[in-house]
Design a protein around this motif. Structure first.
Motif, mmCIF file in Angstrom:
data_model
loop_
_atom_site.group_PDB
_atom_site.id
_atom_site.type_symbol
_atom_site.label_atom_id
_atom_site.label_comp_id
_atom_site.label_asym_id
_atom_site.label_seq_id
_atom_site.Cartn_x
_atom_site.Cartn_y
_atom_site.Cartn_z
ATOM 1 N N MET A 143 -11.850 16.566 -14.880
ATOM 2 C CA MET A 143 -11.554 15.154 -14.652
ATOM 3 C C MET A 143 -10.611 14.607 -15.722
ATOM 4 S SD MET A 143 -13.072 14.372 -11.842
ATOM 5 C CE MET A 143 -12.731 16.071 -11.337
ATOM 6 N N ARG A 144 -10.804 15.027 -16.952
ATOM 7 C CA ARG A 144 -9.918 14.577 -18.030
ATOM 8 C C ARG A 144 -8.501 15.098 -17.797
ATOM 9 N NH1 ARG A 144 -12.850 12.567 -22.515
ATOM 10 N NH2 ARG A 144 -10.959 12.733 -23.770
ATOM 11 N N ARG A 145 -8.398 16.355 -17.375
ATOM 12 C CA ARG A 145 -7.075 16.925 -17.113
ATOM 13 C C ARG A 145 -6.410 16.224 -15.927
ATOM 14 N NH1 ARG A 145 -8.593 21.715 -16.853
ATOM 15 N NH2 ARG A 145 -8.592 22.055 -14.594
ATOM 16 N N LEU A 146 -7.212 15.881 -14.922
ATOM 17 C CA LEU A 146 -6.680 15.158 -13.762
ATOM 18 C C LEU A 146 -6.122 13.802 -14.192
ATOM 19 C CD1 LEU A 146 -8.385 14.818 -10.314
ATOM 20 C CD2 LEU A 146 -7.676 12.754 -11.516
ATOM 21 N N MET A 147 -6.848 13.103 -15.053
ATOM 22 C CA MET A 147 -6.386 11.788 -15.501
ATOM 23 C C MET A 147 -5.125 11.890 -16.341
ATOM 24 S SD MET A 147 -9.966 9.828 -16.394
ATOM 25 C CE MET A 147 -11.147 9.456 -15.097
ATOM 26 N N GLU A 148 -4.998 12.968 -17.092
ATOM 27 C CA GLU A 148 -3.793 13.174 -17.895
ATOM 28 C C GLU A 148 -2.598 13.499 -17.005
ATOM 29 O OE1 GLU A 148 -4.765 16.288 -20.571
ATOM 30 O OE2 GLU A 148 -5.949 15.028 -21.925
ATOM 31 N N ASP A 149 -2.788 14.401 -16.045
ATOM 32 C CA ASP A 149 -1.674 14.881 -15.232
ATOM 33 C C ASP A 149 -1.262 13.890 -14.153
ATOM 34 O OD1 ASP A 149 -1.798 17.165 -16.736
ATOM 35 O OD2 ASP A 149 -2.878 18.343 -15.238
ATOM 36 N N TYR A 151 -2.426 10.493 -13.681
ATOM 37 C CA TYR A 151 -2.304 9.086 -14.049
ATOM 38 C C TYR A 151 -1.661 8.870 -15.417
ATOM 39 C CZ TYR A 151 -5.692 8.792 -10.234
ATOM 40 O OH TYR A 151 -6.321 8.908 -9.021
ATOM 41 N N LYS A 152 -1.328 9.965 -16.117
ATOM 42 C CA LYS A 152 -0.636 9.908 -17.409
ATOM 43 C C LYS A 152 -1.425 9.112 -18.460
ATOM 44 C CE LYS A 152 2.567 11.966 -15.106
ATOM 45 N NZ LYS A 152 2.577 13.445 -15.099
ATOM 46 N N LEU A 153 -2.751 9.198 -18.415
ATOM 47 C CA LEU A 153 -3.569 8.536 -19.434
ATOM 48 C C LEU A 153 -3.634 9.404 -20.679
ATOM 49 C CD1 LEU A 153 -6.589 7.178 -17.327
ATOM 50 C CD2 LEU A 153 -4.414 6.063 -17.850
ATOM 51 N N ASN A 154 -3.655 8.770 -21.841
ATOM 52 C CA ASN A 154 -3.774 9.530 -23.079
ATOM 53 C C ASN A 154 -5.250 9.692 -23.458
ATOM 54 O OD1 ASN A 154 -4.588 7.123 -24.479
ATOM 55 N ND2 ASN A 154 -2.418 6.546 -24.621
ATOM 56 N N LYS A 155 -5.500 10.434 -24.520
ATOM 57 C CA LYS A 155 -6.874 10.762 -24.899
ATOM 58 C C LYS A 155 -7.700 9.509 -25.200
ATOM 59 C CE LYS A 155 -9.564 13.598 -28.138
ATOM 60 N NZ LYS A 155 -10.505 12.483 -28.449
ATOM 61 N N SER A 156 -7.119 8.556 -25.916
ATOM 62 C CA SER A 156 -7.869 7.353 -26.276
ATOM 63 C C SER A 156 -8.227 6.540 -25.041
ATOM 64 C CB SER A 156 -7.064 6.503 -27.259
ATOM 65 O OG SER A 156 -5.848 6.073 -26.683
ATOM 66 N N GLN A 185 -4.074 -0.899 -14.246
ATOM 67 C CA GLN A 185 -2.691 -1.155 -13.821
ATOM 68 C C GLN A 185 -1.840 0.098 -13.969
ATOM 69 O OE1 GLN A 185 -1.254 -4.537 -16.030
ATOM 70 N NE2 GLN A 185 -2.786 -5.931 -15.183
ATOM 71 N N LYS A 186 -2.059 0.817 -15.056
ATOM 72 C CA LYS A 186 -1.338 2.065 -15.275
ATOM 73 C C LYS A 186 -1.699 3.098 -14.209
ATOM 74 C CE LYS A 186 -0.417 5.417 -18.994
ATOM 75 N NZ LYS A 186 -0.707 5.764 -20.405
ATOM 76 N N TYR A 190 1.075 4.834 -11.715
ATOM 77 C CA TYR A 190 1.336 6.262 -11.641
ATOM 78 C C TYR A 190 0.776 6.888 -10.365
ATOM 79 C CZ TYR A 190 3.523 6.559 -16.172
ATOM 80 O OH TYR A 190 4.415 6.406 -17.209
ATOM 81 N N SER A 191 -0.074 6.182 -9.645
ATOM 82 C CA SER A 191 -0.536 6.679 -8.352
ATOM 83 C C SER A 191 0.640 6.761 -7.384
ATOM 84 C CB SER A 191 -1.627 5.772 -7.776
ATOM 85 O OG SER A 191 -2.821 5.872 -8.520
ATOM 86 N N HIS A 192 1.415 5.681 -7.295
ATOM 87 C CA HIS A 192 2.547 5.740 -6.359
ATOM 88 C C HIS A 192 3.694 6.572 -6.916
ATOM 89 C CE1 HIS A 192 5.599 2.978 -8.117
ATOM 90 N NE2 HIS A 192 4.598 2.234 -8.545
#
Length: 221
Positions: A143-149, A151-156, A185-186, A190-192
């Protein structure tokens, strides 16, 4: 490169003419939908994408108004500066209105943003160890990798999502809720972008936005 400016100018005109010819069919918009919606389903799942379609058709005018306020309606058209491509009386922007490319792009992005938000909520529940409606496995690392790839979310940002309790927004401290709203919002943004593509300069290698590279990379952009 100064001596080659006329050459690049004519290369650009040839590329623009080729693009306009290839997209001159009134059925181009239909093809755009047939490509964009399966890509959303591949990223976010068939059920979430179907719900995104239902979200759009439940109130198309309201869905478009919200998308316009959030900045992803006509995102591709703006970042490509279509009004500067082609002759003034029939430039690429007018062509995209004629062949429904602009209309279907907006539809694809609204559906993708909604489906991506639903998929994120499901991944968020797995990350927090909460029960969810759909089974996505229990692998938090995935799940963490999915959010990074996706949705481009960072670790924090991911750490904040994981540690935040499932409670009403009104019960959270204002500063925390502000951070969570920014993350959501981010996620929509990044979803679209992830499923429908993005053509802004920050999303591409620098050479693609150069005067020499732009004519050669129009289709990619």
């Amino acid at each position: 490169l100064a001596d080659n400016r006329p050459v690049w100018k004519w290369v650009g005109r040839f590329t623009n003419l080729s693009a306009m010819t290839g997209l001159s069919s009134p059925l181009s918009g239909i093809k755009n939908t047939l490509i964009g919606i399966p890509r959303a389903a591949g990223d976010f799942g068939f059920i979430n994408t179907a719900r995104g379609i239902g979200h759009f058709f439940s109130n198309p005018l309201e869905a478009r108004r919200i998308a316009r306020e959030k900045g992803y309606l006509d995102y591709g058209s703006r970042t490509l500066q279509l009004d500067l491509i082609g002759p003034e009386n029939f430039n690429m922007k007018r062509l995209f209105n004629f062949n429904l490319m602009a209309t279907t792009e907006g539809f694809n992005r609204i559906v993708s943003a909604h489906a991506g938000r639903l998929y994120f909520n499901q991944a968020k529940a797995v990350l927090r160890g909460e029960p969810g409606m759909f089974r996505m496995g229990t692998n938090k690392k995935r799940m963490r990798r999915l959010m990074e790839d996706l949705y481009k979310l960072n670790k924090s940002e991911i750490d904040l999502i994981e540690s935040t309790k499932q409670e009403s927004p009104h019960e959270r401290p204002p500063e925390l809720q502000k951070q969570l709203d920014a993350i959501h919002q981010k996620v929509e943004h990044y979803s679209h972008l992830s499923s429908q593509g993005g053509t802004s300069a920050v999303m591409l290698p620098l050479w693609m936005s150069s005067k020499e590279g732009r004519p050669l990379t129009l289709f990619q952009r």
